[in-house]
Design an enzyme around this catalytic site. Structure first.
Site, PDB file in Angstrom:
ATOM      1  N   TYR A 259       0.809  -1.061   0.041  1.00 54.68           N
ATOM      2  CA  TYR A 259      -0.047  -0.089  -0.200  1.00 54.68           C
ATOM      3  C   TYR A 259       0.807   1.085   0.181  1.00 54.68           C
ATOM      4  CZ  TYR A 259      -4.874  -1.013   0.188  1.00 54.68           C
ATOM      5  OH  TYR A 259      -6.136  -1.545   0.103  1.00 54.68           O
TER       6      TYR A 259
ATOM      7  N   GLU B 113      -0.881   4.524  -0.261  1.00 53.36           N
ATOM      8  CA  GLU B 113      -1.724   5.737  -0.335  1.00 53.36           C
ATOM      9  C   GLU B 113      -0.947   7.109  -0.112  1.00 53.36           C
ATOM     10  OE1 GLU B 113      -4.338   3.518   1.775  1.00 53.36           O
ATOM     11  OE2 GLU B 113      -6.147   4.318   0.917  1.00 53.36           O
TER      12      GLU B 113
ATOM     13  N   ASP C 112      -7.947  14.855 -23.735  1.00 58.15           N
ATOM     14  CA  ASP C 112      -8.207  13.526 -23.517  1.00 58.15           C
ATOM     15  C   ASP C 112      -7.360  12.914 -24.730  1.00 58.15           C
ATOM     16  OD1 ASP C 112      -8.298  10.843 -23.279  1.00 58.15           O
ATOM     17  OD2 ASP C 112     -10.477  11.120 -22.748  1.00 58.15           O
TER      18      ASP C 112
ATOM     19  N   THR D 164      -4.860   7.487 -21.374  1.00 60.25           N
ATOM     20  CA  THR D 164      -4.490   6.101 -20.789  1.00 60.25           C
ATOM     21  C   THR D 164      -3.065   5.979 -21.388  1.00 60.25           C
ATOM     22  OG1 THR D 164      -5.224   5.255 -23.151  1.00 60.25           O
ATOM     23  CG2 THR D 164      -6.907   5.194 -21.288  1.00 60.25           C
TER      24      THR D 164
ATOM     25  N   LYS E  28      -2.480   2.397 -24.928  1.00 64.95           N
ATOM     26  CA  LYS E  28      -2.941   2.388 -26.281  1.00 64.95           C
ATOM     27  C   LYS E  28      -1.764   2.420 -27.174  1.00 64.95           C
ATOM     28  CE  LYS E  28      -7.794   3.498 -25.042  1.00 64.95           C
ATOM     29  NZ  LYS E  28      -8.180   4.268 -24.151  1.00 64.95           N
TER      30      LYS E  28
ATOM     31  N   ARG F 161      -2.129  -1.077 -18.530  1.00 68.14           N
ATOM     32  CA  ARG F 161      -3.300  -0.670 -18.549  1.00 68.14           C
ATOM     33  C   ARG F 161      -3.397   0.156 -17.406  1.00 68.14           C
ATOM     34  NH1 ARG F 161      -7.606  -2.286 -21.105  1.00 68.14           N
ATOM     35  NH2 ARG F 161      -6.217  -3.543 -22.512  1.00 68.14           N
TER      36      ARG F 161
HETATM   37  N1  DSN Z   1     -12.514   1.296 -24.602  1.00 65.69           N
HETATM   38  C1  DSN Z   1     -11.495   2.402 -25.532  1.00 65.69           C
HETATM   39  C2  DSN Z   1     -11.644   2.336 -26.527  1.00 65.69           C
HETATM   40  O1  DSN Z   1     -11.432   1.386 -27.173  1.00 65.69           O
HETATM   41  O2  DSN Z   1     -11.406   3.643 -27.243  1.00 65.69           O
HETATM   42  C3  DSN Z   1     -11.831   3.882 -24.881  1.00 65.69           C
HETATM   43  O3  DSN Z   1     -11.878   3.846 -23.425  1.00 65.69           O
END
Ligand code: DSN
Length: 438
Positions: A64, A66, A215, A241, A244, A250
């Site tokens: 942990y 925090e 974003d 994120t 990607k 993730r």
């Molecule tokens: N689920 C993602 C995507 O496939 O673009 C977006 O959060």
């Protein structure tokens, strides 16, 4: 039990799990086998390097932590502080900003923290609606963003005679903002294939007195490599994120250049929204950010865009319509109805999956079909490029997509393509295997 992995470390890890829990090991092995023998075209997915993969499986999961580096609520955080600081510093270096919070568990959590930092409940914000390429967390009624805040949406250009058909209508963004005076203007999308003009968005935000939130979940890797313009210095806050195009674990990330805003973001995320950070994931973010700083990553991102464009061009040659006429980034939206009025995204996704080509059905602008059916497919090149595919392979994939969809799900055709797909995959071992670069 699948046995043909190219990755001795994964084999050893699976043996270890199998010795204790054969049932779980079998499922993990089956998933590894699925990934190895199929072509991953889902635009938001990727194959991480072994270093990223195994940082996620490290002992940092035991702890942990925090709080934030130097200000924890638990003892024993000496190395966690250093890991988190390393991830923060690398994120700041990649994106050229002053503050980075690497704790968000996901992109949606990152967005929730940014909303909480910039808005009060009930405040108005402007965004692109999900059905035009936006995101669930950009104002859907069933999401926190639509439940606690008031979204107004700006449109895409709907005039099909315009050379900018289906791209952001910046004049309309300005009109919507001047009319509704949102406190925040949100740009950045999950199914938008064109370059985002962050400077134009900032000018509109300034004119109507709004914060600009970018974003960049989908394009973060391209921004990191300079193959898409940066949201800095234009955006007040940037969320993303990390899994990607950025090819990390993730998770999520929030960045900004303003100290006061960064304090609000930090408080919003913890203790506002999350508890203990996932320190093993933060270690993997540090590793992935280290990769993104290498020249090989810029080469990778350049190939991601070239491969997407090769796929879009080849599909156009087969009579498919790509929304907005093509792509500038890693993804494209295929309008299936232009080729065959009866062909749905759901059918296409299912037939292609049977043939070993993994895609996702996706609504196209003004799609008359519901989200579980759709008239479109979203395709992307991040995962295939990580695997080493080049433009020739993308042209081949377009041919297989054409063959499978023209057959309308014919089993013999699908079986033949499935075999060909397996042969191609065998030539390009999945990263996560020992062969991955950077
Ligand atoms: N689920 C993602 C995507 O496939 O673009 C977006 O959060």
């Amino acid at each position: 039990m699948p046995t043909d992995s190219h990755d001795p470390i994964t084999d050893a890890v699976l043996d270890l799990i199998r010795a204790q829990d054969p049932e779980s090991a079998e499922l993990i092995a089956l998933e590894r086998d699925r990934q190895e023998h199929t072509i991953e075209l889902i635009a938001s997915e990727n194959h991480v390097s072994p270093a990223v993969m195994y940082a996620m499986g490290s002992c940092l999961t035991n702890k942990y932590a925090e709080g934030y580096p130097g200000r924890r609520y638990y003892g024993g955080c000496e190395f966690h502080d250093q890991v988190e600081t390393l991830a923060q510093e690398r994120a700041k270096q990649i994106f050229g900003c002053s503050f980075a919070n690497v704790q968000p568990h996901s992109g949606a959590q990152a967005n929730a923290a940014a909303f909480m930092a910039l808005l009060e409940p009930g405040d108005t914000f402007a965004s692109l609606v999900l059905s035009d390429g936006g995101h669930l967390s950009h104002g859907m009624k069933i999401n926190f963003s639509g439940i606690f805040y008031k979204p107004v949406h700006y449109p895409l250009i709907r005039d099909s005679s315009s050379s900018d058909f289906e791209t952001i209508d910046y004049d309309a963004v300005r009109e919507v903002c001047l009319e509704h005076k949102p406190k925040m203007l949100l740009c950045g999308y999950s199914a938008y294939p064109r370059v985002i003009d962050f400077a134009k968005f900032r000018a509109i935000a300034d004119e109507c007195g709004a914060y600009l939130l970018a974003d960049i979940a989908h394009i973060a890797g391209l921004v990191a490599a300079g193959t898409h313009p940066s949201p800095f210095p234009h955006a007040h806050v940037v969320t993303t994120t990390t899994h990607k195009t950025l090819r990390g674990p993730r998770g999520g990330l929030i960045m900004c250049n303003d100290e006061e805003i960064s304090k609000k973001v930090n408080r919003s995320l913890f203790p506002g929204l999350q508890g203990g950070p996932l320190m093993h994931i933060i270690a993997a973010k540090a590793v992935a950010f280290g990769e993104a700083l290498k020249p090989e990553f810029a080469e990778y991102s350049t190939k991601v865009v070239a491969n997407a464009q090769a796929l879009a061009t080849a599909l156009t040659g087969h009579g498919f319509r790509i929304t907005s006429g093509g792509t500038d980034n890693h993804l494209m939206l295929v309008d299936l109805s232009a080729r065959d009025a009866d062909l749905t995204g759901a059918d296409a996704e299912g037939w292609l999956e049977a043939a070993g080509i993994i895609t996702n059905k996706n609504g196209i602008p003004d799609d008359p079909r519901p989200p579980r059916v759709t008239s479109g497919l979203r395709l992307g090149s991040p995962a295939t490029t990580s695997r080493g595919f080049g433009e020739a392979e993308m042209v081949q994939i377009a041919q297989w997509i054409d063959t499978v969809l023209a057959s309308k799900g014919d089993e013999a055709t699908i079986a033949k393509v499935r075999n060909d797909v397996k042969s191609l995959c065998a030539k390009f071992p999945m990263p996560g295997a020992a062969t991955v670069s950077c």
